[in-house]
Design an enzyme around this catalytic site. Sequence first.
Site, PDB file in Angstrom:
ATOM      1  N   ALA A   1       0.754  -1.155   0.128  1.00 32.49           N
ATOM      2  CA  ALA A   1       0.060   0.053  -0.032  1.00 32.49           C
ATOM      3  C   ALA A   1       0.895   1.187  -0.038  1.00 32.49           C
ATOM      4  O   ALA A   1       0.312   2.415  -0.309  1.00 32.49           O
ATOM      5  CB  ALA A   1      -0.821  -0.038   1.255  1.00 32.49           C
ATOM      6  N   MET A   2       2.252   1.280   0.191  1.00 33.22           N
ATOM      7  CA  MET A   2       2.892   2.367   0.251  1.00 33.22           C
ATOM      8  C   MET A   2       3.350   2.803  -1.115  1.00 33.22           C
ATOM      9  O   MET A   2       3.891   2.040  -1.805  1.00 33.22           O
ATOM     10  CB  MET A   2       4.298   2.174   1.178  1.00 33.22           C
ATOM     11  CG  MET A   2       4.996   3.236   1.139  1.00 33.22           C
ATOM     12  SD  MET A   2       6.559   3.315   2.344  1.00 33.22           S
ATOM     13  CE  MET A   2       7.385   4.261   1.693  1.00 33.22           C
TER      14      MET A   2
END
Length: 113
Positions: A82-83
Amino acid sequence: MTFPFSGAAVKRMLVTGVVLPFGLLVAAGQAQADSQWGSGKNLYDKVCGHCHKPEVGVGPVLEGRGLPEAYIKDIVRNGFRAMPAFPASYVDDESLTQVAEYLSSLPAPAAQP
């Protein structure tokens, strides 16, 4: 009419009034260029901490984990799960080095009951 200052006095005034301030300005600009975020703490507080501070609970806690600088740079540059990736135009390499040093200086957060 005579000029009231000798050649040596004029040189000193020139160095003090023109050359020295210009040199300080250039040095300040270079220091700014060395790290666009100023310090690892500043970068962490203004960018990384929005997800990674223990009290936020969005991304994994980074404090006190002793993550290697190369690992931090790789994740920041390429992203992971998700980063998102952050390009060098947003976070320069010197700032990543500083944030890695800052994070390694922090103790691990206390365990939650």
